[in-house]
Design an enzyme around this catalytic site. Structure first.
Site, PDB file in Angstrom:
ATOM      1  N   ASP A 176       5.762  64.738  36.483  1.00 25.02           N
ATOM      2  CA  ASP A 176       6.960  63.904  36.469  1.00 25.02           C
ATOM      3  C   ASP A 176       8.153  64.712  36.976  1.00 25.02           C
ATOM      4  OD1 ASP A 176       5.637  61.683  35.476  1.00 25.02           O
ATOM      5  OD2 ASP A 176       5.886  62.322  33.403  1.00 25.02           O
ATOM      6  N   GLU A 177       8.919  64.082  37.829  1.00 30.04           N
ATOM      7  CA  GLU A 177      10.031  64.718  38.531  1.00 30.04           C
ATOM      8  C   GLU A 177      10.961  65.494  37.606  1.00 30.04           C
ATOM      9  OE1 GLU A 177      13.515  63.107  41.541  1.00 30.04           O
ATOM     10  OE2 GLU A 177      12.865  61.842  39.889  1.00 30.04           O
ATOM     11  N   CYS A 178      11.359  66.670  38.093  1.00 29.43           N
ATOM     12  CA  CYS A 178      12.396  67.457  37.420  1.00 29.43           C
ATOM     13  C   CYS A 178      13.172  68.180  38.513  1.00 29.43           C
ATOM     14  CB  CYS A 178      11.784  68.453  36.439  1.00 29.43           C
ATOM     15  SG  CYS A 178      13.010  69.529  35.651  1.00 29.43           S
ATOM     16  N   CYS A 212       8.737  73.073  34.389  1.00 30.38           N
ATOM     17  CA  CYS A 212       8.269  72.094  35.368  1.00 30.38           C
ATOM     18  C   CYS A 212       7.827  72.717  36.696  1.00 30.38           C
ATOM     19  CB  CYS A 212       9.347  71.033  35.599  1.00 30.38           C
ATOM     20  SG  CYS A 212       9.700  70.052  34.114  1.00 30.38           S
ATOM     21  N   GLU A 249      12.834  61.224  36.446  1.00 30.45           N
ATOM     22  CA  GLU A 249      13.737  62.325  36.118  1.00 30.45           C
ATOM     23  C   GLU A 249      14.167  62.299  34.654  1.00 30.45           C
ATOM     24  OE1 GLU A 249      15.421  65.566  36.156  1.00 30.45           O
ATOM     25  OE2 GLU A 249      15.113  64.985  38.261  1.00 30.45           O
ATOM     26  N   GLY A 250      14.062  63.471  34.023  1.00 32.40           N
ATOM     27  CA  GLY A 250      14.525  63.618  32.645  1.00 32.40           C
ATOM     28  C   GLY A 250      13.790  62.724  31.667  1.00 32.40           C
ATOM     29  N   ASP A 272      11.448  59.957  24.623  1.00 28.33           N
ATOM     30  CA  ASP A 272      10.809  59.946  25.934  1.00 28.33           C
ATOM     31  C   ASP A 272      10.654  58.503  26.388  1.00 28.33           C
ATOM     32  OD1 ASP A 272       9.057  60.298  28.162  1.00 28.33           O
ATOM     33  OD2 ASP A 272       8.189  62.086  27.243  1.00 28.33           O
ATOM     34  N   ARG A 315       9.104  57.832  29.484  1.00 38.52           N
ATOM     35  CA  ARG A 315       8.176  57.832  30.612  1.00 38.52           C
ATOM     36  C   ARG A 315       7.026  56.852  30.400  1.00 38.52           C
ATOM     37  NH1 ARG A 315       7.143  64.141  31.205  1.00 38.52           N
ATOM     38  NH2 ARG A 315       7.390  63.938  28.955  1.00 38.52           N
ATOM     39  N   SER A 348      -2.750  70.124  32.889  1.00 37.21           N
ATOM     40  CA  SER A 348      -1.694  69.499  32.083  1.00 37.21           C
ATOM     41  C   SER A 348      -1.927  69.807  30.618  1.00 37.21           C
ATOM     42  CB  SER A 348      -1.691  67.979  32.293  1.00 37.21           C
ATOM     43  OG  SER A 348      -0.768  67.357  31.422  1.00 37.21           O
ATOM     44  N   LYS A 365      -0.188  62.207  28.617  1.00 34.75           N
ATOM     45  CA  LYS A 365      -0.853  62.016  29.902  1.00 34.75           C
ATOM     46  C   LYS A 365      -2.363  62.001  29.731  1.00 34.75           C
ATOM     47  CE  LYS A 365       2.899  64.143  32.577  1.00 34.75           C
ATOM     48  NZ  LYS A 365       3.311  65.310  33.390  1.00 34.75           N
TER      49      LYS A 365
END
Length: 425
Positions: A252-254, A267, A296-297, A336, A338, A360, A365
């Site tokens: 996941d984007e960071c 990350c 993000e975040g 969270d 996500r 991971s 996930k």
């Protein structure tokens, strides 16, 4: 005299045209989407065009969050609202699917599995004048990271001219994927009614999409959010073969860490470590995959994330792991957002049935992947030496919360020790 700037000027024919409410029904004969149908022809194309509104059979428009930039370009006169994409020579460099998961309506609900093939499978509809646009694009690329060059210099990676070149470039197939939501399936995935989902989406976007509550016959929504990119190391078709070793990371984007190397989280180290593992896996005759999502975040956004950073660093007692999640919840109201329930969809689009090595430590996930019917073998944690000093708080908090680790889990006393830096040197 009042003058109008170019950026705000609206062509006379547009200014005088009445506004169509999106709740108006479309024209008869528009292809109806049958999500999960066994063939593209039976499923029908996703048509989110604004050029011929009577042809629309979905809520929203293509391009995800970039649809807003498209609107700005039209308003500024830089883009004709009538423009249609010329798809000449845009075909995927590698054919993905179709796979059995594509015709299981409950398995893929967050993307259009036929989204990369529209120029081929919907050629008849395109010739008939329907404005159908790809929601997936597949291409080739060379990926170059300083960490890979370091791994080559250290002898951990060896260029082979096939997966990894002498200059440190990894050869990949990559696919960009826009979100396409099948609302009945999405509601089932999140354990709510479709009516509740539609109403909340409508209300929490400030009423941006009236069709969510006025057009129950439209079951597909193109949300204005970021999509995802997948990077494949090796042969893409091998992803669907459970006998071929697959090394995978869902990331996941960071932006702060992934791009700029901020050391408050793990990350980027985990991402680059996963890429190294994917290269090694492909060189062993397997295939590697990194699926990168724009969340993000923790899907809370970068502003919220930075506010949380300040709260953590300024709290009484310093930056400690026992308050790591609490500080986020104080600012955002939730730890969270996500919600990894949608994450496995891209894996099913690729035909994946088994991940031999999952890079991971995330329990969310792992649970989402296994819960979707994909087998997971070995889990690969982040090596201790790759954890930045200021990220010790994060990794301790996550391990205590149930993240996978082959080592000891920090106890309550350990979690109360301030290990993060302050805001000043």
């Amino acid at each position: 005299m009042v003058t109008e700037s170019k950026a705000t000027a609206v062509p006379a024919q547009k200014a005088s045209r009445h506004i169509r409410l999106t709740s108006h029904a479309g024209a008869p004969g528009v292809p109806a989407i049958h999500w999960g149908a066994p063939t593209a022809a039976e499923r029908a194309p996703v048509i989110g065009t604004t050029t011929t509104r009577a042809h629309r059979n979905v809520i929203g428009t293509h391009s995800g969050s970039y649809s807003v930039y498209r609107a700005l370009a039209v308003a500024a006169g830089a883009l004709s609202p009538e423009h249609r994409a010329d798809l000449t020579n845009t075909a995927p460099t590698d054919v993905i699917g179709p796979y059995p998961q594509w015709s299981q309506p409950d398995t893929i609900v967050g993307l259009d599995p036929w989204g990369a093939m529209v120029a081929d499978v919907f050629a008849t509809e395109l010739a008939a004048g329907y404005d159908i646009r790809p929601s997936i694009a597949v291409t080739k690329a060379h990926v170059m990271l300083p960490e890979i060059a370091t791994a080559i210099a250290a002898g951990r990676l060896r260029p082979d001219g096939h997966v990894l070149l002498k200059n440190g470039a990894a050869l990949v197939t990559k696919a960009a994927i826009e979100p396409v939501w099948y609302l009945p399936g999405l509601a089932a995935r999140f354990g709510c009614t479709e009516a509740t989902l539609r109403r909340v989406l409508f209300e929490e976007t400030g009423g941006m999409y009236p069709e969510l509550v006025t057009r129950g016959d439209l079951e597909v929504f193109l949300p204005p959010i970021g999509g995802q990119t997948v990077y494949i190391f090796g042969t893409p078709r091998d992803l669907a073969d459970p006998t071929i070793e697959l090394t995978a990371r869902v990331h996941d984007e960071c932006n702060g860490s992934d791009v700029f190397g901020s050391d408050i989280c793990t990350c980027r180290p985990y991402l680059t470590h996963a890429i190294e593992e994917c290269i090694l896996g492909a060189q062993r005759g397997g295939v590697g995959l990194v699926a990168y999502s724009r969340k993000e975040g923790r899907a809370l956004g970068e502003v919220t994330k930075f506010l949380v950073y300040n709260a953590r660093k300024r709290q009484h007692g310093g930056d400690t792991a026992d308050q790591y999640f609490a500080r986020t919840e104080c600012v955002a109201g939730v730890q969270d957002m996500r919600f990894q329930e949608l994450m496995p969809d891209v894996l099913h689009w690729l035909g994946i049935r088994k991940i031999h090595r999952l890079v991971s430590m995330s329990n969310m996930k792992f649970d989402a992947i296994v819960g979707s019917g994909i087998e997971v073998g070995e889990r690969v944690n982040l090596p201790e030496q790759l954890i930045p000093a200021d990220a010790r708080v994060e990794i301790d908090a996550k391990m205590a919360a149930g993240y996978f680790t082959p080592g000891p889990v920090p106890d309550a006393d350990e979690l109360r020790i301030a290990k993060g830096r302050g805001l000043t040197p």
